[in-house]
Design an enzyme around this catalytic site. Sequence first.
Site, short mmCIF file in Angstrom:
data_model
loop_
_atom_site.label_atom_id
_atom_site.label_comp_id
_atom_site.label_asym_id
_atom_site.label_seq_id
_atom_site.Cartn_x
_atom_site.Cartn_y
_atom_site.Cartn_z
N HIS B 190 0.80 -1.22 0.00
CA HIS B 190 0.00 0.00 0.00
C HIS B 190 0.83 1.27 0.00
O HIS B 190 0.41 2.29 -0.51
CB HIS B 190 -0.99 -0.02 1.15
CG HIS B 190 -2.16 -0.85 0.79
ND1 HIS B 190 -3.15 -0.38 -0.02
CD2 HIS B 190 -2.43 -2.15 1.03
CE1 HIS B 190 -4.00 -1.34 -0.24
NE2 HIS B 190 -3.60 -2.43 0.39
N GLU B 431 -9.43 -12.69 -10.20
CA GLU B 431 -8.20 -12.64 -9.41
C GLU B 431 -7.96 -13.92 -8.63
O GLU B 431 -6.91 -14.10 -8.02
CB GLU B 431 -8.23 -11.44 -8.44
CG GLU B 431 -9.49 -11.36 -7.62
CD GLU B 431 -9.66 -10.02 -6.90
OE1 GLU B 431 -8.64 -9.37 -6.62
OE2 GLU B 431 -10.80 -9.64 -6.61
N ASP B 455 -3.64 -9.88 -6.97
CA ASP B 455 -4.06 -11.07 -6.25
C ASP B 455 -3.90 -12.33 -7.09
O ASP B 455 -3.55 -13.38 -6.56
CB ASP B 455 -5.50 -10.92 -5.76
CG ASP B 455 -5.56 -10.18 -4.43
OD1 ASP B 455 -4.55 -10.22 -3.70
OD2 ASP B 455 -6.59 -9.56 -4.13
N CYS B 502 -6.48 -4.43 -14.32
CA CYS B 502 -6.36 -3.28 -13.42
C CYS B 502 -5.32 -3.49 -12.33
O CYS B 502 -5.25 -2.72 -11.39
CB CYS B 502 -7.71 -2.95 -12.81
SG CYS B 502 -8.36 -4.28 -11.80
#
Lengths: 89, 570
Positions: B190, B431, B455, B502
């Site tokens: 993150h 994912e 993921d 994405c």
Amino acid sequence: MIKKDLIIKNQLGLHARASNKLATLSSKFKSNVEIIYNDEKVDAKNMMDILLLSIGLHDTFTLKIEGSDEKKAFESIAKLVDNFFGEGK
Amino acid sequence: MFILSGIPVSPGIAIGHAYILAHALGEIEPYSIPKNKVTHEIKRFNNSVRNLHLELVHLKNELKKNKMIEYGSFIDIQLSILKDPKISEDPKKIIKDTLTNAEWALKIQMDEIISKFNKINNTYIKERKNDVYQVCENLIKYLIGHQSHKVSNDRNQIIVAHDISPSDALKFKNSNNLAFITDIGGTTSHTAILAKSINIPSVVGTQNAKQLINHDDLLIVDGGHGCILVNPPNNVIEEYKIKQNLYEIESKKLLSLQNIPSRTIDKTAINLFVNIEDTNNLSPVIENNTEGVGLFRTEFIFMDQHKMLDENEQFVIYKNLTKSLPNKTLIIRTLDSGGDKIIEHMPHTNQNPALGLRAIRFCLAEPDVFITQIKALLRAAYYGNIQILIPMLSSTNELRQVKLLIQRAKDILSSERKKYNPKTLIGGMIEVPAAAIDIDSFANELDFLSIGTNDLIQYTLAVDRTDDAVSHLYDSSHPALLKLIKGVIDSGTKAGIEVSLCGEMAGDPRLTKLLIGLGLRNFSMHPSSLLKVKKMILESNASKLKYKANKILRSHQKLEIDNLINNLND
């Protein structure tokens, strides 16, 4: 050297604020001030040590003072204890 | 001067002073100090005691001024605890005797005091351990340079932290930080996502930057190369100032690509979308002439507010998005909580959060939360081209449940006589490998597909992207992964629905040509990657790339695949 027993009369006992007052008062004197309770001896100038003794209402502890201003120190501390540490009860 | 290295996650050069971010007590670690530094360490400790004393006295005076004297007595107690030699003296003995850092010495001492408090039966006195804890915590904050009363957005600073949690990250979004440096994390952590989204240089996975860098040290962060120069001499600073300029010139050159249509040499249109986490900064969507938002991670708006938002609150956010971005496609992903993104009030999953109750699984377990969000989205879809993206689907059974709940949301909206768009497109995030393998059954039931590669890689390769010990195994060009991506794109094309990608891969210019070759036509990424990817698109020839990509698909050797990818880009 003065060595005398005192009885706690205030309801909450030697809780944080009372311990703090006792330690602050003791620190004002040159003498060594000690509290003896349940075979434990602590420096009465250290708030946390007093607090950790967990002295409650009606408990008796021994005050041991030694130094040039021991008389005055004892009188002041005894007065604080007798006056319920200024808490009124 | 010394140099630290880590994983480069966001390019650029920053020169500024270190600001050590810490969660105080929870984060401190022991380290030994040489004998000749004992005096220094003790001095550090004394300073922290003095600073906290001043802070408490100041606070007490402030309270007096504001006639809040009853709080004053609590401060007296803390002052008294601070003055007690158990806190103000004993840790110094520990430093001297065990040659450990001041923070650790204080923690040892605190643990001992607290264990004494725990033995006391009088609950009133026992409670005072919290004061001890607070005093120690504040001392540690001073020791490591994080002062509680000082907000971290003053002058130009470089944040140095063990890790930046998603909610910490939110606090930094609007502050004037120059760069981020963290001990842990990888390219998809993150911290990396945050740094890219606000376009500042960052280096993660440095292992021990927080330990080695002191508060206020002068740092040069080279985000493109993943290195940090600590207390560099003047000539080095000058050199980096030149590099900083060059980098800015290069960035400006890319800016000239903003208005050029995104298509290959052989006129294949490649649609670019932006990933967003909030609605504060939408200008890159318009400035870069993108098709719209390819992924709106809605969990961040919940984290920002520290609560679940009700239907109307959410509706307003989504509707405003249609107003801010008229005529754009807006793909909004439903709540993807769990894993590393945990909203405070939600139950935490233990052990293996990535494989736990997260995303659509959480929503199906808490249908009220899901229906509330779906209702808000369907209503907002009345005002613009909103499409709903469902994360983490792993079986068609789940998909059927999702559809039932969406139908229920529509029924409720009808009975409530609220305006909504009943034809809102519903897409699935691919994912989970199970979904990617059995993709046809999903493609036939959905209106569009979006490949979430972060993921998908993690699950396919069984690699935790935040675990430093295995993060090198996280490989976005692994043959198994390329085959899965190809399979999803082909399946979507066959079913006549749009397929977009994405994950981080979409924003990696090294992989742009490969993905075009695999047939991908919709890329969604951080705004900071848009122009670099566009530059690659403008140099691409889709039909030639298709042929070359097929060759890469037939390869099983990492080295060979890497070489072939490099050949595409030459």
